[in-house]
Scaffold this active site. Structure first.
Site, PDB file in Angstrom:
ATOM      1  CG  ASP A 191      21.348  12.142  12.837  1.00 15.71           C
ATOM      2  OD1 ASP A 191      21.084  13.344  12.636  1.00 15.71           O
ATOM      3  OD2 ASP A 191      20.942  11.211  12.135  1.00 15.71           O
ATOM      4  CB  SER A 223       2.571   2.591   6.203  1.00 16.76           C
ATOM      5  OG  SER A 223       1.409   2.983   6.881  1.00 16.76           O
ATOM      6  CG  ASP A 242      -0.147  -3.892   2.662  1.00 17.14           C
ATOM      7  OD1 ASP A 242       0.449  -3.397   1.685  1.00 17.14           O
ATOM      8  OD2 ASP A 242      -0.501  -3.236   3.668  1.00 17.14           O
ATOM      9  CB  THR A 297      20.904  16.874  12.297  1.00 24.31           C
ATOM     10  OG1 THR A 297      20.637  15.576  12.852  1.00 24.31           O
ATOM     11  CG2 THR A 297      20.373  17.944  13.231  1.00 24.31           C
ATOM     12  CG  HIS A 356      -0.407   0.384   2.492  1.00 29.24           C
ATOM     13  ND1 HIS A 356       0.057  -0.528   3.420  1.00 29.24           N
ATOM     14  CD2 HIS A 356      -0.223   1.612   3.063  1.00 29.24           C
ATOM     15  CE1 HIS A 356       0.487   0.112   4.491  1.00 29.24           C
ATOM     16  NE2 HIS A 356       0.338   1.413   4.298  1.00 29.24           N
TER      17      HIS A 356
END
Length: 371
Positions: free
Chosen positions: A188, A320, A222, A185, A160
């Protein structure tokens, strides 16, 4: 007709194809000229049903005979393995060759072991297989889904995120970002622990599961793969996670097992976090999950896995397409679920999130991999 009789008919049929016993014809592509019995993807089904279609195929594949007068055929790599117990569309493929394209246990799923669970913010180098998917839009670009690196060339995500019903048609997946911790940033640092600049790798190919239907409210199948434009180098901040390739894992429900989700926010249409977050979630049985989601007319299949349902802890903490993860007995992390959908608002007590069950799609993933 028994096995020996059918095999005799097949071999007799091949024996009349050529009068030149030793001469071998060159095979095209990656096919190898092998003894017919060694090409399991053809030999096994023919010993069951000697169909005219398969026999006609043998005529075109024949490449000669060996010194023992055994017929030989040009066997494509995809036909060199045929699981005896499988009847799926992906039954005939070279599983061992596909597994060789994945990182071994010494290099996949390796993370620092001294984590303190319960917090929401990850360490800079924690879960180094996490990926962000970048979309180009009509104006600008942005990260709206997650994924997980499974090899130097492939990222696993949700279908999806590629062709979902709610995904604007103008959006196009272009890159995957790896090695990221904070999107605000470039370098990091947490105290003295700093990462390297993240990699923005172009996407060369998108493979969505062929049975995924965007309008399917149950969100079956999915799952999708993104093939990267080049082999990414591994380091402390970019590493692959392990796939659950052990066949015994396919039978496990993982009920009541605590697993972990991670990511940079909620979903592609909600607010996100600049920093990579994590949360621990218990796996809920499919039966209980099915009863819960009947209220919203959604069916939960065995190809899905549910986790969460505790207040303020849900896959909203990860994008997701991101992974539901657990460690095996060797403490290597495996991806066992892909974030699919959940309740709104997320983190609602009693409502677990729904994930694509990766163990149900391992063979599908393997059939899509190539060097």
């Amino acid at each position: 007709m028994d096995f020996l009789c059918r095999s005799f008919i097949i071999l007799s049929f091949l024996a009349v194809l050529s009068t030149n016993v030793l001469a071998l014809k060159a095979c095209s592509g990656n096919a190898r000229c092998v003894v017919f019995e060694d090409c399991k993807g053809l030999y096994t089904p023919l010993t069951r049903v000697a169909s005219p279609h398969l026999l006609d195929l043998l005529k075109h594949l024949q490449c000669g005979f060996n010194e023992d007068r055994q017929p030989m055929i040009c066997c494509p790599p995809i036909l060199s393995f045929y699981p005896e117990s499988s009847t799926s569309a992906h039954a005939a493929f070279d599983r061992e060759a596909a597994l060789a394209l994945l990182p071994g246990p010494s290099s996949c799923g390796v993370d620092r072991a001294d984590r303190i669970y319960g917090g929401s913010q990850t360490e800079v180098d924690e879960h180094p297989w996490m990926a962000l998917i970048r979309y180009d839009k009509l104006v600008g670009s942005g990260f709206y889904c997650g994924g997980v690196l499974i090899s130097s060339r492939y990222v696993l995500t949700a279908a999806h995120c590629i062709k979902g019903a709610e995904l604007p048609k103008q959006w196009k997946v272009t890159h995957v970002r790896l090695g990221e911790w904070s999107t605000s940033t470039v370098i990091d640092c947490v105290q003295d622990d700093c990462n390297e600049p993240p990699l923005d790798v172009p996407v060369e190919e998108i493979v969505v599961h062929e049975d995924y239907v965007p309008s399917d409210g149950h969100q079956q199948n999915d799952i999708a793969l993104l093939r990267l434009a080049y082999d990414v180098p591994f380091n402390d901040f970019v590493k692959p996670i392990c796939l659950p390739t052990d066949p015994s894992l396919a039978q496990k429900t993982f009920q009541d097992t605590d697993m972990e989700v991670a990511g940079w926010g909620k979903t592609e249409i909600s607010f996100s976090s600049a920093v990579k977050l994590k949360a621990r979630l218990p796996v809920v049985s499919n039966y209980i999950c099915s009863q819960i989601y009947k209220v919203s007319d959604r069916n939960i299949s065995e190809k899905q896995i549910c986790a969460g349902g505790t207040s303020h802890k849900d896959s909203c903490r990860g994008d997701s397409g991101g992974p539901l993860m657990a460690q095996d007995s060797a403490m290597n992390w495996m991806v066992l679920g892909v974030v699919s959908y959940g309740p709104s608002p997320c983190g609602s007590p009693g409502w677990p999130g729904v994930y694509t069950r990766v163990t149900a799609f391992v063979d599908w993933i393997l059939t899509q991999l190539r060097p």
